[in-house]
Design a protein around this motif. Sequence first.
Motif, PDB file in Angstrom:
ATOM      1  N   ILE A 112       0.722  -1.135   0.091  1.00  0.00           N
ATOM      2  CA  ILE A 112       0.065   0.064   0.046  1.00  0.00           C
ATOM      3  C   ILE A 112       0.897   1.306   0.175  1.00  0.00           C
ATOM      4  O   ILE A 112       1.781   1.493   0.828  1.00  0.00           O
ATOM      5  N   ALA A 113       0.719   2.117  -0.828  1.00  0.00           N
ATOM      6  CA  ALA A 113       1.714   3.183  -1.375  1.00  0.00           C
ATOM      7  C   ALA A 113       0.930   4.566  -1.074  1.00  0.00           C
ATOM      8  O   ALA A 113      -0.114   4.780  -1.071  1.00  0.00           O
ATOM      9  N   SER A 114       1.868   5.588  -0.528  1.00  0.00           N
ATOM     10  CA  SER A 114       1.337   6.856  -0.190  1.00  0.00           C
ATOM     11  C   SER A 114       1.404   7.630  -1.554  1.00  0.00           C
ATOM     12  O   SER A 114       0.547   8.855  -1.547  1.00  0.00           O
ATOM     13  N   ASP A 115       1.609   7.264  -2.728  1.00  0.00           N
ATOM     14  CA  ASP A 115       1.218   7.987  -3.814  1.00  0.00           C
ATOM     15  C   ASP A 115       1.557   7.012  -5.143  1.00  0.00           C
ATOM     16  O   ASP A 115       1.560   5.907  -5.010  1.00  0.00           O
ATOM     17  N   VAL A 116       0.922   7.591  -6.245  1.00  0.00           N
ATOM     18  CA  VAL A 116       1.006   6.855  -7.491  1.00  0.00           C
ATOM     19  C   VAL A 116       2.523   6.700  -7.784  1.00  0.00           C
ATOM     20  O   VAL A 116       3.160   7.259  -7.372  1.00  0.00           O
ATOM     21  N   PHE A 117       2.512   5.800  -8.839  1.00  0.00           N
ATOM     22  CA  PHE A 117       3.812   5.391  -9.451  1.00  0.00           C
ATOM     23  C   PHE A 117       4.389   6.682 -10.228  1.00  0.00           C
ATOM     24  O   PHE A 117       3.693   7.230 -10.870  1.00  0.00           O
ATOM     25  N   LEU A 118       5.581   7.054  -9.614  1.00  0.00           N
ATOM     26  CA  LEU A 118       6.243   8.213 -10.266  1.00  0.00           C
ATOM     27  C   LEU A 118       7.731   7.585 -10.234  1.00  0.00           C
ATOM     28  O   LEU A 118       8.240   7.429  -9.329  1.00  0.00           O
ATOM     29  N   GLU A 119       8.322   7.477 -11.547  1.00  0.00           N
ATOM     30  CA  GLU A 119       9.571   6.960 -11.598  1.00  0.00           C
ATOM     31  C   GLU A 119      10.658   7.821 -10.965  1.00  0.00           C
ATOM     32  O   GLU A 119      11.694   7.409 -10.245  1.00  0.00           O
ATOM     33  N   GLU A 120      10.401   9.318 -11.282  1.00  0.00           N
ATOM     34  CA  GLU A 120      11.342  10.300 -10.687  1.00  0.00           C
ATOM     35  C   GLU A 120      11.502   9.988  -9.049  1.00  0.00           C
ATOM     36  O   GLU A 120      12.276  10.472  -8.462  1.00  0.00           O
ATOM     37  N   ASP A 121      10.586   9.560  -8.312  1.00  0.00           N
ATOM     38  CA  ASP A 121      10.566   9.255  -6.897  1.00  0.00           C
ATOM     39  C   ASP A 121      11.502   8.214  -6.476  1.00  0.00           C
ATOM     40  O   ASP A 121      11.981   8.088  -5.345  1.00  0.00           O
ATOM     41  N   TYR A 122      11.960   7.337  -7.388  1.00  0.00           N
ATOM     42  CA  TYR A 122      12.674   6.132  -7.094  1.00  0.00           C
ATOM     43  C   TYR A 122      14.262   6.243  -7.173  1.00  0.00           C
ATOM     44  O   TYR A 122      14.554   7.201  -8.106  1.00  0.00           O
ATOM     45  N   ILE A 123      15.022   5.861  -6.181  1.00  0.00           N
ATOM     46  CA  ILE A 123      16.571   5.762  -6.400  1.00  0.00           C
ATOM     47  C   ILE A 123      16.711   4.360  -6.504  1.00  0.00           C
ATOM     48  O   ILE A 123      16.350   3.625  -5.679  1.00  0.00           O
ATOM     49  N   ARG A 124      17.335   3.964  -7.621  1.00  0.00           N
ATOM     50  CA  ARG A 124      17.391   2.396  -7.923  1.00  0.00           C
ATOM     51  C   ARG A 124      18.987   1.978  -7.710  1.00  0.00           C
ATOM     52  O   ARG A 124      18.972   0.746  -7.937  1.00  0.00           O
ATOM     53  N   GLU A 125      19.801   2.873  -7.528  1.00  0.00           N
ATOM     54  CA  GLU A 125      21.197   2.330  -7.348  1.00  0.00           C
ATOM     55  C   GLU A 125      21.831   2.691  -5.784  1.00  0.00           C
ATOM     56  O   GLU A 125      21.433   3.808  -5.521  1.00  0.00           O
ATOM     57  N   PHE A 126      22.144   1.725  -5.423  1.00  0.00           N
ATOM     58  CA  PHE A 126      22.670   1.932  -3.882  1.00  0.00           C
ATOM     59  C   PHE A 126      23.393   3.015  -3.482  1.00  0.00           C
ATOM     60  O   PHE A 126      23.404   3.709  -2.715  1.00  0.00           O
ATOM     61  N   ASP A 127      24.371   3.007  -4.487  1.00  0.00           N
ATOM     62  CA  ASP A 127      25.304   4.277  -4.395  1.00  0.00           C
ATOM     63  C   ASP A 127      24.800   5.454  -4.492  1.00  0.00           C
ATOM     64  O   ASP A 127      24.968   6.715  -3.832  1.00  0.00           O
ATOM     65  N   ASP A 128      23.965   5.655  -5.270  1.00  0.00           N
ATOM     66  CA  ASP A 128      23.027   6.891  -5.475  1.00  0.00           C
ATOM     67  C   ASP A 128      22.061   7.334  -4.014  1.00  0.00           C
ATOM     68  O   ASP A 128      22.215   8.291  -3.771  1.00  0.00           O
ATOM     69  N   PHE A 129      21.566   6.167  -3.566  1.00  0.00           N
ATOM     70  CA  PHE A 129      20.932   6.356  -2.398  1.00  0.00           C
ATOM     71  C   PHE A 129      21.616   6.773  -1.210  1.00  0.00           C
ATOM     72  O   PHE A 129      21.574   7.870  -0.567  1.00  0.00           O
ATOM     73  N   LEU A 130      22.898   6.239  -1.078  1.00  0.00           N
ATOM     74  CA  LEU A 130      23.897   6.705  -0.295  1.00  0.00           C
ATOM     75  C   LEU A 130      24.470   7.996  -0.404  1.00  0.00           C
ATOM     76  O   LEU A 130      24.471   9.002   0.491  1.00  0.00           O
ATOM     77  N   ALA A 131      24.764   8.573  -1.764  1.00  0.00           N
ATOM     78  CA  ALA A 131      24.969   9.957  -1.901  1.00  0.00           C
ATOM     79  C   ALA A 131      24.041  10.872  -1.360  1.00  0.00           C
ATOM     80  O   ALA A 131      24.358  11.971  -1.272  1.00  0.00           O
ATOM     81  N   ALA A 132      22.744  10.323  -1.770  1.00  0.00           N
ATOM     82  CA  ALA A 132      21.334  11.407  -1.509  1.00  0.00           C
ATOM     83  C   ALA A 132      21.266  11.565   0.120  1.00  0.00           C
ATOM     84  O   ALA A 132      20.698  12.297   0.416  1.00  0.00           O
ATOM     85  N   LYS A 133      21.711  10.454   0.815  1.00  0.00           N
ATOM     86  CA  LYS A 133      21.653  10.569   2.529  1.00  0.00           C
ATOM     87  C   LYS A 133      22.616  11.676   3.031  1.00  0.00           C
ATOM     88  O   LYS A 133      22.443  11.940   3.902  1.00  0.00           O
ATOM     89  N   VAL A 134      23.524  12.068   2.292  1.00  0.00           N
ATOM     90  CA  VAL A 134      24.592  12.924   2.875  1.00  0.00           C
ATOM     91  C   VAL A 134      24.259  14.357   2.797  1.00  0.00           C
ATOM     92  O   VAL A 134      23.358  14.792   2.297  1.00  0.00           O
TER      93      VAL A 134
END
Length: 134
Positions: A112-134
């Motif tokens: 159950i999701a809080s929004d409709v599918f939006l590709e731009e909301d996804y981070i699909r690479e773990f390294d990109d995820f870590l970079a975004a957390k900084v």
Amino acid sequence: MSTIQNCKILSIPKIEDPRGNLSVIENDVIPFDIKRVYYLYDVPSGAERGGHSHKEQQEFLVALSGSFDVILNDGSQQKTVTLNKPFEGLFITNKIWRELKNFSSGAVCLVIASDVFLEEDYIREFDDFLAAKV
């Protein structure tokens, strides 16, 4: 800041009946308005799902049948949660990396999701995820 401590198992009301149990998920069960519902099933043995994070979207996962593990990672800590009860679900806040593994035969994962599918909301690479957390 989103951490795995913000991700919690939430109880789903269960109405017990000798003819079979019934559980109901409404907006008072989960901490967001429901915008999308989907489910995973017929997951082959050894296959993995997830492997992404959301910038804004929050999700609530329920094992409707069978079991599976959800590996949560906030960039600092990792935790594995096993879902195997249809009257409990896992609330996953945004900015948390998730992987779904170890699906039992016949497992069904309701999302159950809080929004409709939006590709731009996804981070699909773990390294990109870590970079975004900084």
